[in-house]
Design an enzyme around this catalytic site. Structure first.
Site, PDB file in Angstrom:
ATOM      1  N   SER C  23       1.064  -1.322  -0.091  1.00 44.01           N
ATOM      2  CA  SER C  23       0.127  -0.190  -0.315  1.00 44.01           C
ATOM      3  C   SER C  23       0.809   0.983   0.304  1.00 44.01           C
ATOM      4  CB  SER C  23      -0.667  -0.051   0.926  1.00 44.01           C
ATOM      5  OG  SER C  23      -0.245  -0.335   2.314  1.00 44.01           O
ATOM      6  N   THR C 155     -39.875  26.811 -11.303  1.00 44.68           N
ATOM      7  CA  THR C 155     -39.233  25.588 -11.306  1.00 44.68           C
ATOM      8  C   THR C 155     -39.737  24.287 -11.761  1.00 44.68           C
ATOM      9  OG1 THR C 155     -41.901  25.884 -10.723  1.00 44.68           O
ATOM     10  CG2 THR C 155     -40.793  25.778  -8.183  1.00 44.68           C
ATOM     11  N   HIS C 156     -39.403  23.444 -12.246  1.00 42.81           N
ATOM     12  CA  HIS C 156     -39.745  22.263 -12.940  1.00 42.81           C
ATOM     13  C   HIS C 156     -38.410  23.058 -14.322  1.00 42.81           C
ATOM     14  CE1 HIS C 156     -43.093  20.394 -10.849  1.00 42.81           C
ATOM     15  NE2 HIS C 156     -43.266  21.074 -10.884  1.00 42.81           N
ATOM     16  N   SER C 277     -12.754  24.522 -27.855  1.00 43.69           N
ATOM     17  CA  SER C 277     -12.988  23.481 -28.316  1.00 43.69           C
ATOM     18  C   SER C 277     -11.653  23.598 -29.688  1.00 43.69           C
ATOM     19  CB  SER C 277     -14.365  24.150 -29.653  1.00 43.69           C
ATOM     20  OG  SER C 277     -13.889  22.741 -30.383  1.00 43.69           O
ATOM     21  N   LYS C 283     -16.145  28.686 -30.345  1.00 41.85           N
ATOM     22  CA  LYS C 283     -16.539  28.038 -29.079  1.00 41.85           C
ATOM     23  C   LYS C 283     -16.152  28.426 -27.474  1.00 41.85           C
ATOM     24  CE  LYS C 283     -18.856  25.065 -28.244  1.00 41.85           C
ATOM     25  NZ  LYS C 283     -18.426  23.522 -27.542  1.00 41.85           N
ATOM     26  N   GLU C 290     -19.082  22.047 -16.002  1.00 45.01           N
ATOM     27  CA  GLU C 290     -19.540  20.396 -16.142  1.00 45.01           C
ATOM     28  C   GLU C 290     -18.470  19.655 -15.472  1.00 45.01           C
ATOM     29  OE1 GLU C 290     -20.272  20.641 -20.626  1.00 45.01           O
ATOM     30  OE2 GLU C 290     -18.469  21.912 -20.267  1.00 45.01           O
ATOM     31  N   TYR C 317     -10.168  -7.038  12.484  1.00 42.15           N
ATOM     32  CA  TYR C 317      -9.162  -5.995  11.372  1.00 42.15           C
ATOM     33  C   TYR C 317      -9.026  -7.550  10.113  1.00 42.15           C
ATOM     34  CZ  TYR C 317      -6.400  -4.527   8.584  1.00 42.15           C
ATOM     35  OH  TYR C 317      -5.393  -3.205   7.530  1.00 42.15           O
ATOM     36  N   GLN C 322      -8.069  -2.097   4.090  1.00 44.18           N
ATOM     37  CA  GLN C 322      -6.685  -0.944   3.277  1.00 44.18           C
ATOM     38  C   GLN C 322      -7.346  -0.627   2.967  1.00 44.18           C
ATOM     39  OE1 GLN C 322      -2.876  -3.002   2.836  1.00 44.18           O
ATOM     40  NE2 GLN C 322      -3.441  -2.975   0.604  1.00 44.18           N
ATOM     41  N   LYS C 325      -8.614   3.561   2.156  1.00 41.43           N
ATOM     42  CA  LYS C 325      -7.454   5.400   2.138  1.00 41.43           C
ATOM     43  C   LYS C 325      -8.179   5.760   0.630  1.00 41.43           C
ATOM     44  CE  LYS C 325      -4.915   3.620   5.139  1.00 41.43           C
ATOM     45  NZ  LYS C 325      -5.420   2.150   5.039  1.00 41.43           N
TER      46      LYS C 325
END
Lengths: 461, 461, 461, 461
Positions: C23, C155-156, C277, C283, C290, C317, C322, C325
């Site tokens: 690790s 809304t919507h 782009s 663009k 995003e 354990y 392991q 993390k």
């Protein structure tokens, strides 16, 4: 009527434990698959010499009657019916007497429930394929009717290049074709008969498993009894195919919700597929689309659910596997509710070419302009840079690419023919994209036919 | 060297934004796919008359040199290399001059990256299929060497019926066969060429996409440019196939961890596949198995990750799609690390038939006893109840089924032949399960051959 | 240097197994926490009489030197360094000789790694709280500068009622306040010291755990050694808080992406937070937004990953842990990269009140009109119906609510005062929503102060 | 009775769309919360001068009657009741006439449903806290009754060091304490009143929101109307707390399933919490434990489900949010079914100290032996190596640590006192782990009191 497994236990099952353990509330919807499976099993036992002709007839007739009770809504479950298998056998024995106790000879609920569930999944795959084909067909028809209507194509949700409504909508048909293919593959993966595997070690009777498979609509028989009773890959595949279809529907829904906004205004939904607000009288909300988007949550959640349940299980059958059915049922119900509504919504929606046209300004032709420069021998990367400067100038001066002055062009280092710039049109831009998959009329006609062919030649078409 | 998209922007990109945006750190591993794709694109541009013979040669040679730099570890990225595509084109232009700027003619990073990624996925599917086949082969060999060694079969982790070590291990081969088939299907789904789709609307040049597909190892070409640049179904399928394989490995690992406990003692792992404890000197831990079980988490997490990213995206290309690669890379790396270790672990482990035999007591023959009663004409349900009472009596009196006295048998309502009960043996129990998929020697020999055939006839065998 | 656990094993560890098991590649980033923990442990061993003054000094000095090597980038790992703990102890022993072998007295890697990881999580919570506060502060400032700029509320995704830019942006500050509170709670949950729990049964030395806790920044000490070495609730909580923050960022990003479209046009991003782009020169893409939306995928995937890993683990354990993390590191890195970019993006973006104004038409005042009717004594439900008919008439006749003729009003059954209808304004609509939480200037001023107070009074402000 | 939002729509809603859209089937279980909320709202409208005394009384009485109909099972829904709010208002209006149409004045379903749902979640948190406390209490009692019964402690599922049954079981109490604390925090997060936020912009009436909050059991009122109608953090938190509890139950279940195997034999389940097999008469299966393990799947799936639904939603209310309830209901139902069964199972299970003792061999004392060497001045790392060699020798010679000959000791480089080795005992090993959290009798007594205190002092105790 005692529980199927009652003999060994001295104490009474704890009530709360029994309620937790019972699955009748949801597996009762497998009644048809269970009874058909039991009828086939009865016949197989008779063929194997375990049941006499008379016993077989009696049990078969009894099962047919139980099936009819379910179909007519007259079946009355009792509190001891912990699952559909228990309920059916309990009722059978009430109807035909002790001979009903011979039905379970040589099989286990482990192979029985796996068989029932696989039949249900196969049949549901067929139903989903039909609904996917229907939705895709509606989309193809809508695309065909508006094949070359120009609209702005987007990347990053910014206007990019001209496309057409037909091209845009057809782009959602291909994912549905892939979805259908996936459900067909799920069906094929599912068509492996586990019946005859017993609890885990195989049955001790000379059952003709091949005959059973054919009778119940399976293509193969399982090769390992230990695997057969615990394999739920088919359910995972079903849930994955459902989640992926859900993703596609969420993307379609998101796009249509945007196009249906006041600001885009590209489409108008029919009132029949809109709802109002309890507070704001003027509202017309695209609820079905929002649900199509939001229900991707449960479709993914259901997949996660079964993956987690299966994680780390020791072989072979563990009770944890009882958790396999509800997510599958829920995903199927969700899709079978969504697909026809979306088909109706798309069938009845109107498009607004004028609104689309308002966005189709010359900026979207920037790539075409760069391509023109390439034709004059300028490396694309340089052409790209020049046109980029033109675009920046146009934005700054609040002009469009085609209304920039010659001074502007010079300032940007434009060395091409100004006339070429002036003559850029959406029509020419569309027409030059005539390669396979492109947005010219000719390419789109070919694509349309390809889509129609894909829908009609795949199974379930 | 400016960014590929620099022309339009006046301000300098924010540093933190650039770092967030850049993908070179992980997409650099696509260098081979990217360069091979660019070489094919160069040739296609030449065929289409866009590049001269000389330009095509120059660019191709330059790309070959860039590839060699990557392969020999001499490629030096610069801080402006935001992605592998930029890095390659930047280095190409350094090597061959301005003509390098012609490479990107007619394509977009949108179709380019989709092409690179698909090639990588196809090649990785092949690698995974080989590793799956290898692991399954090791298991088949281990099973063959111990095909009829009796061991207790479990359901609910309780001893249920006698099976054999061969039957038990073969039960894990079939899931691997399904896994391999899934990766083959993923490969087939992936083999659709997006190149030639441009940013979203198709390329404007008469590129021979069919030739490109053949050259780059694709079976089909995409039919919709808008779909081609945003379709990530193949990546989802890859992640799902990986997660499902992960589930199977977690189940295998869980079972072997149990069998490797002091209490079960069915297997002994080789020291080479065990680890010790930093504190407890006597420990010998099955770490690789625990990791095989635990890493199902990341395999499922990676699938979830991409599903969520794709959810609700509007068509067509959105930057969100850049998040597609890391989960795929991680799932592939995880499996390519796990599979050979598991193969080595199984190849070197020893089984302890004596420990298995200690559990193979007469209780596991209870179903056989019930079957014997059925042969005497007693309905199975009734036979089941009688034997259940015998089992309870045995437990209470601390006897086994076969050592119950005749008084005990009578008390339980046993009307069968006591001799039948006395003559129950594990061997007979195994032998009578001779139906396809069962645990008799004959059935297992057939299964073994079927498994070998499955492994050798599937692609990649 | 042998592995920490080498004594018992006769065979050499398989290379692939060792690689799988190691690790160091990811847990090396815990070097600071590990060494600080070891220094404290050394002192505690000295206090407990296990180490002499001299041994303690020698080890402490050696550890300080190892820390410096890490901090200056001069630490050189060797291939046997399977994890950070091994690497540190190996290097320590190189530096100080055999006395280094006394460091690990009375502890296990099980309690050691749990301690290291908890310190890291606590410190990272602090860092995230600072970044959240910073982003929220930027949003509050932006809101304050445009508090009463009218904009359409949705809304919507349909225009619903007038709100203001300040109200809109402040609505994203409160989720961030909740996020910060969650990370503070995670920090509090994490601040329980496991060190002193040994492998699972507690340490045999009279270590002063309370002193250790204070020294290392913990608030409590664990009460059960068996729980302490396996408890990963804090990591789950961290991943959940991260996923929820990711959801909030995805919603903010989605809204800003929409507002940044050509069609909405409500905001303009600074060039420094946009990208171009590679194909389309014109663009200007909102890539950071995003990515903020798309990275919710990995944040949720990371949570799923650890949940799955923990599912069904037997106490205490297991090596599976392991896997705890990497998802935590990845979620932290993701958020620490995203938050400052979003702060910069919002700080530099411009709003376009005129574009907002174009949508603020009288339809959005329909609720106000219904409320006016209610004031005249008409039940709300009836008022709602009348105004609904007016809205439909306006749409059909391509008028607005306020330009409907009196004939139109009569036809819809409108019995209110036409003047009231004519006098509806956005300003009045905003002003009447003066209740707590509403969009009137006065309510917003109060909300602004409440937000500022929340940001400054919470910990980390 | 028309739909609440009917006025604007000309066409009839599509039937399938209506079915998809309707939520009555699941949100009807909010009837009590909805009606109590409406009664409070009625009073608030009266206080604000919107409703007269008489109107308020009439509506309140009507609502009380509707509540009674629900409580007595006499409420009859009609097909137009798309949700619980519509159903209640429809029935109210039937009962009290047109004045019922005044109830919805100044509020929206958006703030109404958020209020109902929050009340339900708060009440359910209370119920869950009680059940968690009950289960934890049963575990504490079981631990207290067997506090110092020696048993082998495991890491990596390998015997590691001696612990006790009490220590082992208490290790599961602390996670439950954390779970309860989490649900208390969820309750606190949920106690923020959204009512008065209208659809998104706030109510136009001078409603006393503080009074409403107190009346309905909330601690705070929302500060932003736009946030209030879309905030579902509380539901995410509920689902996360449920998933984490599910993880803990899955770990407990896994461990008990193992301990209940024939091979471990550490516990015996009561017949009331076991089930049998439909095929194998001798089986006694731990079904409730397997379900407790398997149902972690749906608990995690439900969390995933809502996370996905919320991902990328634009502000403020979107119909997607309707998907928030079913996962929450399902997680609550799952836990409320599991917790009491597990409490019963643990209360009635028996432990088998003799079986535990069989594993408590001298290998588990290896760490103690190493600690003894440390006391003689040997660095721990060296002591560890020596004892590791002893363990290997013991395994090879099929001896135990304490039966190794002096020759064996010498061969392994053991320089300690052989007598020390011979005098190792489980009792001494336990006794020396007397630090806080350890497994000595004294430490466990302290831990037991701490656990009892934690259970009684936390809220809901």
């Amino acid at each position: 009527m005692p529980k199927l497994w009652g003999g060994r236990m001295k104490g009474k099952a704890d009530q709360a434990m029994f309620a937790l353990n019972a699955s009748y509330a949801f597996d009762c919807r497998l009644y048809s698959q269970d009874i058909r499976g039991s009828i086939a099993w009865t016949q197989a036992l008779h063929q194997a010499g375990v049941l006499s002709e008379g016993e077989s007839s009696t049990i078969t007739d009894g099962l047919a009657q139980v099936l009819e009770e379910f179909q007519t809504g007259t079946f009355i479950p009792v509190s001891e019916d912990e699952d559909i298998h228990t309920a059916v056998e309990r009722r059978l024995t009430e109807l035909v007497g002790a001979v009903g106790g011979k039905l379970h000879t040589g099989r286990s609920r482990n192979d029985q429930v796996a068989t029932d569930f696989r039949i249900w999944v196969m049949e549901t795959c067929d139903g989903l394929c039909r609904q996917i084909t229907n939705l895709a067909g509606v989309m193809v028809d809508h695309a065909a009717g508006n094949l070359s209507v120009p609209m702005p194509g987007y990347t990053h949700l910014q206007p990019a290049q001209p496309v057409t409504w037909g091209a845009w909508l057809l782009a959602f048909v291909w994912p549905l074709c892939r979805d259908r293919k996936r459900f067909e593959q799920v069906r094929a993966s599912t068509a492996v008969l586990p019946l005859g595997s017993g609890a885990l070690a195989g049955t001790t009777y000379p059952i003709n498993r091949t005959w059973l498979a054919e009778t119940l609509g399976f293509k193969h028989i399982s090769q390992s009894s230990l695997d057969a009773v615990s394999d739920r890959d088919f359910a995972l595949e079903f849930l994955f195919a459902s989640a992926t279809l859900g993703i596609h529907l969420s993307k379609l829904a998101e796009s249509l919700i945007l196009f249906n906004t006041r600001e885009f205004g590209f489409i108008t939904l029919d009132d029949a597929f809109s709802t109002g607000s309890s507070l704001m009288p003027q509202k017309k909300n695209p609820d079905p689309l929002e649900l199509a988007r939001g229900k991707s949550g449960r479709l993914i959640g259901n997949l996660t659910s079964l993956l987690v349940t299966l994680k780390g299980l020791p072989s072979t059958y563990d009770k944890d596997l009882q958790e396999d059915k509800e997510p599958v049922f829920d995903s199927a119900d969700t899709l079978l509710a969504l697909l026809p509504v979306l088909a109706g919504l798309i069938h009845t929606m109107k498009i607004n070419p004028e609104a689309m046209g308002r966005i189709l300004q010359s900026e979207l032709l920037a790539t075409d302009l760069a391509d023109d420069l390439v034709e004059e021998g300028i490396p694309f990367r340089e052409a790209h840079a020049v046109v980029g400067r033109l675009a920046a100038a146009a934005e700054q001066k609040e002009k469009t690419l085609s209304t920039l002055s010659e001074t502007d062009l010079e300032a940007a280092g434009y060395r091409g023919n100004p006339a070429a710039l002036r003559s850029l049109t959406v029509e020419k831009s569309l027409a030059r994209r005539s390669n396979i998959g492109g947005v010219s009329s000719s390419a789109l006609s070919i694509q349309l036919e390809a889509a129609r062919a894909a829908l009609s030649t795949q199974r379930g078409g």
